[in-house]
Design an enzyme around this catalytic site. Structure first.
Site, PDB file in Angstrom:
ATOM      1  N   GLY A   1       9.651   0.444   4.723  1.00  0.00           N
ATOM      2  CA  GLY A   1       9.158   0.153   5.804  1.00  0.00           C
ATOM      3  C   GLY A   1       8.933   1.013   7.165  1.00  0.00           C
TER       4      GLY A   1
ATOM      5  N   HIS B   1       1.509   4.944   5.115  1.00  0.00           N
ATOM      6  CA  HIS B   1       1.550   3.575   4.329  1.00  0.00           C
ATOM      7  C   HIS B   1       0.398   2.640   4.374  1.00  0.00           C
ATOM      8  CE1 HIS B   1       5.902   4.271   6.015  1.00  0.00           C
ATOM      9  NE2 HIS B   1       6.115   3.934   4.547  1.00  0.00           N
TER      10      HIS B   1
HETATM   11  P1  AMP Z   1       8.644   4.959   2.296  1.00  0.00           P
HETATM   12  O1  AMP Z   1       8.560   3.811   3.080  1.00  0.00           O
HETATM   13  O2  AMP Z   1       8.994   6.301   2.913  1.00  0.00           O
HETATM   14  O3  AMP Z   1       9.586   4.766   1.040  1.00  0.00           O
HETATM   15  O4  AMP Z   1       7.210   5.448   1.847  1.00  0.00           O
HETATM   16  C1  AMP Z   1       6.395   4.378   1.133  1.00  0.00           C
HETATM   17  C2  AMP Z   1       5.312   4.913   0.236  1.00  0.00           C
HETATM   18  O5  AMP Z   1       4.388   5.549   1.147  1.00  0.00           O
HETATM   19  C3  AMP Z   1       5.851   6.010  -0.713  1.00  0.00           C
HETATM   20  O6  AMP Z   1       4.878   6.007  -2.018  1.00  0.00           O
HETATM   21  C4  AMP Z   1       5.521   7.133   0.212  1.00  0.00           C
HETATM   22  O7  AMP Z   1       5.167   8.296  -0.712  1.00  0.00           O
HETATM   23  C5  AMP Z   1       4.424   6.874   0.837  1.00  0.00           C
HETATM   24  N1  AMP Z   1       3.992   7.657   2.130  1.00  0.00           N
HETATM   25  C6  AMP Z   1       5.262   7.951   2.973  1.00  0.00           C
HETATM   26  N2  AMP Z   1       4.693   8.885   4.038  1.00  0.00           N
HETATM   27  C7  AMP Z   1       3.435   9.106   3.653  1.00  0.00           C
HETATM   28  C8  AMP Z   1       2.564  10.147   4.020  1.00  0.00           C
HETATM   29  N3  AMP Z   1       2.681  10.801   5.252  1.00  0.00           N
HETATM   30  N4  AMP Z   1       1.002  10.075   3.220  1.00  0.00           N
HETATM   31  C9  AMP Z   1       0.748   9.162   2.157  1.00  0.00           C
HETATM   32  N5  AMP Z   1       1.927   8.427   1.779  1.00  0.00           N
HETATM   33  C10 AMP Z   1       2.985   8.533   2.471  1.00  0.00           C
END
Ligand code: AMP
Length: 275
Positions: A26, A32
C-alpha cells in the site's frame, strides 16, 4: 472497484477468467500504478493485495509506522481499472504461524543478511497470496531486485503454477526510485537522496564489460563519494542477475545493487549494467 477483506470473498472470483495479481503493502505511488496498468493490459480480472505483512519486518523495523492510507489507495487503484483490492487483516492471513517458507540461495546475502527473517516473511506471504488468489500472472517491481530473484527462485523450486512479470523501476524526475518510505526523508535528505542513483550510474558505467578489479575500484570510489555526501553505505555491490553473488560484467549479466541510510531512512536501489 470492490474491496474484499476475506479469503471467502476471493474464493468467489470467476476462475474461467484470467487473473493478474499485484501484491503490495500500500501507500501507492507511480511504481505501484505501473504494475497495476501492466496487469490491466493482459488479464480479465486484476486483483491488488494491500497487506502490510508483519512477518517481513524485524523487531526494530518500521511495521508500526509504515505509511498507511487505504481510502487514498482505493481511489488510486480504482483510477487505473483494478477490479478488486484485497485488504485482509493480519488474522485473516495468519490465523496461526506454524509453517513458513525459508528461501536460501539468492536470499542469503544483502537484504537477507541485514534483515534476518525478511525474505522468509516475503516468500511465505507471497506463496500464501498465490494460493489464495491463484493468479495466472503476478507482477513485481525490479526496484526490489533481490526480492524478484527470491520469488523467481521460489516459483521454480516449488513448481508454483504462476507466470512472473517484472517491471522496471519508476523514478522521480531527479532519479530517486519511488518508494512508500520516501515520505520519511526530511527536505534536505530528499535532495541529497538523488545522488544514490547518480552513483549507481557511475558504477554501472565504469564496470560495463570490465573484470572484478575495475568493478571494485568503481565501488570504492562511489562508496567514498556517498559517504562524503552524508550517506551511510550498507552495501554497494555488482552482482550476478540471478544468483546475487558478487560478479563482474565480464563474467555474467550483472546489476549494481545498493542499500544506504540517510538519517533514519534506509533506501535500496539497483541498476542493470549494460554491456
Ligand atoms: P511495496 O508496496 O513497497 O511492497 O511494493 C509492492 C510492489 O511494487 C513490489 O513488487 C515492488 O517491487 C513494487 N515497487 C515499489 N516501488 C517501485 C518502483 N519505484 N518502481 C517499480 N516498482 C516498484
Amino acid at each position: 472497484m470492490r474491496i474484499l477483506r476475506s479469503i471467502a470473498e476471493i474464493n468467489e472470483l470467476d476462475r474461467n477468467k484470467s487473473i493478474g495479481l499485484v501484491p503490495t503493502m500500500g501507500f501507492f505511488h507511480e511504481g505501484h500504478l505501473q504494475l497495476m496498468r501492466a496487469a490491466r493490459k493482459s488479464n480479465d480480472t486484476v486483483v491488488v493485495s494491500l497487506f502490510v505483512n508483519p512477518t517481513q519486518f524485524g523487531p526494530k523495523e518500521d511495521f508500526g509506522s509504515y505509511p498507511r492510507d487505504e481510502a487514498r489507495d482505493a481511489n488510486m487503484a480504482g483510477s487505473v481499472g483494478v477490479d478488486f483490492l484485497f485488504v485482509p487483516s493480519v488474522a485473516e492471513i495468519y490465523p496461526r504461524t506454524t509453517t513458513a517458507i525459508v528461501p536460501s540461495g539468492a536470499a542469503l546475502r544483502w537484504e537477507g543478511e541485514r534483515r534476518p527473517g525478511h525474505f522468509e516473511g516475503v516468500a511465505t506471504v507471497v506463496c500464501k497470496l498465490f494460493n489464495i488468489v491463484k493468479p495466472d500472472v503476478a507482477y513485481f517491481g525490479l526496484k526490489d531486485f533481490q526480492q524478484c530473484a527470491v520469488i523467481r527462485q521460489m516459483v521454480e523450486d516449488l513448481n508454483i503454477p504462476v507466470v512472473l512479470q517484472f517491471e522496471d523501476t519508476v523514478r522521480e524526475p531527479d532519479g530517486l526510485a519511488m518508494s512508500s518510505r520516501n515520505v520519511y526523508l526530511s527536505g534536505i535528505e530528499r535532495s541529497t537522496a538523488s545522488h544514490l542513483y547518480a552513483e549507481l550510474n557511475k558504477v554501472a558505467l565504469e564496470s560495463a564489460g570490465k573484470g572484478r578489479n575495475e568493478v571494485e575500484r568503481a565501488i570504492s570510489n562511489s562508496t567514498a563519494a556517498l559517504t562524503e555526501l552524508g550517506f551511510q553505505v550498507d552495501y554497494l555491490e555488482v552482482v550476478d542477475r540471478l544468483t546475487l553473488e558478487p560478479s563482474s560484467p565480464k563474467a555474467s549479466s550483472c546489476h549494481v545493487i545498493a542499500a544506504v541510510w540517510l538519517g533514519k531512512t534506509r533506501l535500496i536501489d539497483n541498476l542493470q549494467i549494460h554491456d
